[in-house]
Design a protein around this motif. Structure first.
Motif, PDB file in Angstrom:
ATOM      1  N   ASN A  21     -17.787  39.729  15.362  1.00  0.00           N
ATOM      2  CA  ASN A  21     -17.449  38.756  14.312  1.00  0.00           C
ATOM      3  C   ASN A  21     -18.347  38.926  13.086  1.00  0.00           C
ATOM      4  O   ASN A  21     -17.884  38.781  11.949  1.00  0.00           O
ATOM      5  CB  ASN A  21     -17.544  37.324  14.837  1.00  0.00           C
ATOM      6  N   CYS A  22     -19.617  39.218  13.322  1.00  0.00           N
ATOM      7  CA  CYS A  22     -20.544  39.425  12.197  1.00  0.00           C
ATOM      8  C   CYS A  22     -20.148  40.643  11.378  1.00  0.00           C
ATOM      9  O   CYS A  22     -20.153  40.597  10.140  1.00  0.00           O
ATOM     10  CB  CYS A  22     -21.978  39.560  12.705  1.00  0.00           C
ATOM     11  N   PHE A  23     -19.811  41.736  12.045  1.00  0.00           N
ATOM     12  CA  PHE A  23     -19.411  42.935  11.299  1.00  0.00           C
ATOM     13  C   PHE A  23     -18.083  42.725  10.579  1.00  0.00           C
ATOM     14  O   PHE A  23     -17.891  43.209   9.461  1.00  0.00           O
ATOM     15  CB  PHE A  23     -19.372  44.163  12.202  1.00  0.00           C
ATOM     16  N   GLU A  24     -17.170  41.996  11.196  1.00  0.00           N
ATOM     17  CA  GLU A  24     -15.903  41.684  10.531  1.00  0.00           C
ATOM     18  C   GLU A  24     -16.146  40.796   9.306  1.00  0.00           C
ATOM     19  O   GLU A  24     -15.538  40.990   8.255  1.00  0.00           O
ATOM     20  CB  GLU A  24     -14.943  40.994  11.505  1.00  0.00           C
ATOM     21  N   ALA A  25     -17.051  39.836   9.434  1.00  0.00           N
ATOM     22  CA  ALA A  25     -17.391  38.965   8.304  1.00  0.00           C
ATOM     23  C   ALA A  25     -18.012  39.773   7.168  1.00  0.00           C
ATOM     24  O   ALA A  25     -17.689  39.567   5.993  1.00  0.00           O
ATOM     25  CB  ALA A  25     -18.335  37.852   8.752  1.00  0.00           C
ATOM     26  N   ALA A  26     -18.896  40.694   7.514  1.00  0.00           N
ATOM     27  CA  ALA A  26     -19.525  41.529   6.486  1.00  0.00           C
ATOM     28  C   ALA A  26     -18.476  42.346   5.744  1.00  0.00           C
ATOM     29  O   ALA A  26     -18.501  42.442   4.506  1.00  0.00           O
ATOM     30  CB  ALA A  26     -20.571  42.448   7.114  1.00  0.00           C
ATOM     31  N   GLN A  27     -17.535  42.891   6.477  1.00  0.00           N
ATOM     32  CA  GLN A  27     -16.477  43.686   5.860  1.00  0.00           C
ATOM     33  C   GLN A  27     -15.606  42.820   4.948  1.00  0.00           C
ATOM     34  O   GLN A  27     -15.303  43.205   3.817  1.00  0.00           O
ATOM     35  CB  GLN A  27     -15.630  44.345   6.943  1.00  0.00           C
ATOM     36  N   ALA A  28     -15.235  41.637   5.412  1.00  0.00           N
ATOM     37  CA  ALA A  28     -14.408  40.729   4.602  1.00  0.00           C
ATOM     38  C   ALA A  28     -15.163  40.293   3.348  1.00  0.00           C
ATOM     39  O   ALA A  28     -14.584  40.216   2.258  1.00  0.00           O
ATOM     40  CB  ALA A  28     -13.992  39.514   5.428  1.00  0.00           C
ATOM     41  N   CYS A  29     -16.451  40.031   3.499  1.00  0.00           N
ATOM     42  CA  CYS A  29     -17.265  39.611   2.355  1.00  0.00           C
ATOM     43  C   CYS A  29     -17.427  40.725   1.331  1.00  0.00           C
ATOM     44  O   CYS A  29     -17.395  40.473   0.122  1.00  0.00           O
ATOM     45  CB  CYS A  29     -18.627  39.117   2.822  1.00  0.00           C
TER      46      CYS A  29
END
Length: 117
Positions: A21-29
């Protein structure tokens, strides 16, 4: 003894999910910040928050992966930053902001779960 193994596996599953979830959030951000960069001054706060969250979430994922003793403290900070950024993103109608907000809400939930572990 099997109960301990099951509990440990459950903890590892929660951690793996939070890392994802953290890596997905970083990508979305990063995507959202890049899109906001071309949209004028009204998107400056969104851009800055997205970049902060991208850095925080990747750092938190790395701390979890190495079992750092600072991980639970960072998890709470990460959750708060995700929520603040999601609140900002939700104020904008752009697709990248709406997608980012959704991803950030999920990340905030899993980070809070890790903070309380």
């Amino acid at each position: 003894m099997a109960v301990t193994q099951i509990d440990h596996v459950g903890e590892n599953d929660r951690m793996a999910e939070c890392i994802d979830n953290c890596f997905e959030a970083a990508q979305a951000c990063e995507w959202c910040a890049d899109e906001c960069a071309g949209e004028g001054e009204e998107m400056a706060k969104c851009l800055r928050l997205c970049r902060d969250v991208a850095d925080l979430t990747t750092m938190h994922a790395r701390f979890m992966a190495r079992n750092s003793s600072y991980s639970s403290d960072l998890a709470e900070t990460c959750a708060e930053a995700c929520e603040e950024c999601a609140d900002e993103c939700e104020q904008h109608d752009e697709e990248h902001c709406q997608v980012c907000a959704d991803v950030l809400r999920e990340c905030a939930d899993s980070c809070r779960d890790m903070a309380s572990a």
